[in-house]
Design an enzyme around this catalytic site. Structure first.
Site, PDB file in Angstrom:
ATOM      1  CB  SER A   1      -0.914   0.001   1.225  1.00 41.33           C
ATOM      2  OG  SER A   1      -1.464   1.284   1.366  1.00 41.33           O
TER       3      SER A   1
ATOM      4  CG  HIS B   1      -3.889  -1.498  -1.762  1.00 41.06           C
ATOM      5  ND1 HIS B   1      -4.964  -2.266  -2.149  1.00 41.06           N
ATOM      6  CD2 HIS B   1      -4.343  -0.704  -0.749  1.00 41.06           C
ATOM      7  CE1 HIS B   1      -6.012  -1.960  -1.403  1.00 41.06           C
ATOM      8  NE2 HIS B   1      -5.670  -1.017  -0.552  1.00 41.06           N
TER       9      HIS B   1
ATOM     10  CG  ASP C   1      -5.099   2.357   0.779  1.00 39.85           C
ATOM     11  OD1 ASP C   1      -6.092   1.619   0.629  1.00 39.85           O
ATOM     12  OD2 ASP C   1      -4.015   1.950   1.230  1.00 39.85           O
TER      13      ASP C   1
ATOM     14  CG  MET D   1      -8.267   7.181   2.476  1.00 40.52           C
ATOM     15  SD  MET D   1      -7.384   7.181   4.035  1.00 40.52           S
ATOM     16  CE  MET D   1      -6.676   5.539   3.993  1.00 40.52           C
TER      17      MET D   1
ATOM     18  CG  HIS E   1      -9.163   0.286  -0.926  1.00 44.95           C
ATOM     19  ND1 HIS E   1      -8.662   0.038   0.339  1.00 44.95           N
ATOM     20  CD2 HIS E   1     -10.520   0.242  -0.789  1.00 44.95           C
ATOM     21  CE1 HIS E   1      -9.657  -0.124   1.187  1.00 44.95           C
ATOM     22  NE2 HIS E   1     -10.799   0.000   0.537  1.00 44.95           N
TER      23      HIS E   1
ATOM     24  CG  MET F   1     -11.285   3.316   1.682  1.00 42.04           C
ATOM     25  SD  MET F   1      -9.804   3.223   2.704  1.00 42.04           S
ATOM     26  CE  MET F   1      -8.576   3.367   1.431  1.00 42.04           C
TER      27      MET F   1
ATOM     28  CG  MET G   1     -11.948  -2.869   4.408  1.00 41.39           C
ATOM     29  SD  MET G   1     -10.379  -2.472   3.612  1.00 41.39           S
ATOM     30  CE  MET G   1      -9.507  -1.633   4.957  1.00 41.39           C
TER      31      MET G   1
ATOM     32  CG  ASP H   1      -6.481  -2.935   2.763  1.00 42.32           C
ATOM     33  OD1 ASP H   1      -5.444  -2.726   3.393  1.00 42.32           O
ATOM     34  OD2 ASP H   1      -7.055  -2.065   2.063  1.00 42.32           O
TER      35      ASP H   1
HETATM   36  C1  DX5 Z   1      -6.622   1.379   5.361  1.00 41.45           C
HETATM   37  C2  DX5 Z   1      -6.080   1.078   3.989  1.00 41.45           C
HETATM   38  C3  DX5 Z   1      -4.979   0.077   3.969  1.00 41.45           C
HETATM   39  C4  DX5 Z   1      -3.755   0.477   4.732  1.00 41.45           C
HETATM   40  C5  DX5 Z   1      -3.053  -0.764   5.152  1.00 41.45           C
HETATM   41  O1  DX5 Z   1      -7.733   2.176   5.229  1.00 41.45           O
HETATM   42  O2  DX5 Z   1      -7.108   0.587   3.153  1.00 41.45           O
HETATM   43  O3  DX5 Z   1      -4.658  -0.307   2.642  1.00 41.45           O
HETATM   44  O4  DX5 Z   1      -2.869   1.271   4.000  1.00 41.45           O
HETATM   45  O5  DX5 Z   1      -1.989  -0.405   5.978  1.00 41.45           O
HETATM   46  P1  DX5 Z   1      -1.354  -1.429   6.999  1.00 41.45           P
HETATM   47  O6  DX5 Z   1      -0.796  -2.579   6.215  1.00 41.45           O
HETATM   48  O7  DX5 Z   1      -0.295  -0.615   7.643  1.00 41.45           O
HETATM   49  O8  DX5 Z   1      -2.433  -1.874   7.942  1.00 41.45           O
HETATM   50 ZN    ZN Z   2      -6.584  -0.262   1.174  1.00 48.25          ZN
END
Ligand code: DX5
Ligand code: ZN
Length: 223
Positions: A11, A36, A38, A40, A69, A71, A140, A178
């Site tokens: 990620s 990956h 993320d 947000m 991903h 969010m 998740m 994840d």
């Molecule tokens: C959380 C993200 C994850 C996050 C995972 O909202 O979707 O992808 O970056 O990070 P770690 O591996 O540190 O839990």
């Molecule tokens: Zn993620």
């Protein structure tokens, strides 16, 4: 029985953004194939990360498979833009839209792989009717929003249930997990049936990316 190879999806959220190009090269050299991403929005989750311009920019120099991903609320507003920015697979949250089936169709209309994600409190069975349309199911194992949290143990049973269902129905959906994945938690997720492991802090937080990717791969693939 031949054990399946597990895909690592590091990620980007946990990378050093001042050295992102260098770190992506390091992943490539370590044999990593997926990245990956993320995204947000500060509304669906209580955090803001990065978006379309960042993905577009790193797409120019990275051959990795972009596992985006989202969010964000109402992801249908941005599917085309995330596809055009260079995502290879776009995953959104079932909790974030009132028409998940239509969003999956939108992603496929952009010729991208489509994924759906469930938060820790959402029963995985709630997305079973959608799995026929899903290339990926993202379970998740932390509350979405932040890297560096601890793996929620109940995710393992969700992985097991979903993987068994997918097998029974002869679907091709990949199961991804994840949150809180490290050498200690990855083996349980993998043996429950995960195909893809997302890891942020376990890959970028240790200083040596190559060694961290190697250790994680070894923990699940035994080599
Ligand atoms: C959380 C993200 C994850 C996050 C995972 O909202 O979707 O992808 O970056 O990070 P770690 O591996 O540190 O839990
Ligand atoms: Zn993620």
């Amino acid at each position: 029985m031949v054990k399946k190879e597990i895909t690592l999806s590091p990620s980007l959220l946990s990378c050093d953004f001042a050295r992102v190009g260098e770190q992506l090269k390091e992943l490539e050299n370590a044999g990593v194939k997926w990245l990956h991403l993320d995204v947000m929005d500060g509304a669906f989750v209580p955090n803001i990360s990065f978006g379309i311009p960042v993905i577009k920019s790193i797409r120019k120099s990275s051959p990795l498979f972009f596992d985006t991903h989202l969010m964000i609320n109402a992801p249908e507003r941005y599917i085309e833009q995330f596809a055009k920015a260079g995502s290879d697979c776009i995953t959104f949250h079932v909790e974030a839209t009132s028409s998940p089936a239509a969003v999956l169709d939108m992603i496929h209309a952009q010729h991208k792989l489509a994924g759906i994600s469930v938060k820790p409190g959402t029963p995985v069975q709630s997305v079973y009717p959608l799995l026929e349309k899903c290339d990926l199911l993202l379970i998740m194992s932390v509350e979405p929003g932040f890297g560096g949290q601890s793996y929620i143990e109940s995710a393992t049973e969700k992985i097991r249930l979903a993987a068994n269902y997918i097998k029974r129905k002869k679907l091709k959906t990949l199961v991804s997990v994840d949150g809180g994945i490290d050498v200690r938690t990855a083996p349980a997720a993998a043996s429950a049936g995960a195909d893809v492991l997302v890891a942020g802090s376990a890959i970028f937080g240790k200083g040596d990316i190559t060694a961290a990717a190697e250790a994680l791969r070894k923990a699940v693939n035994g080599r």
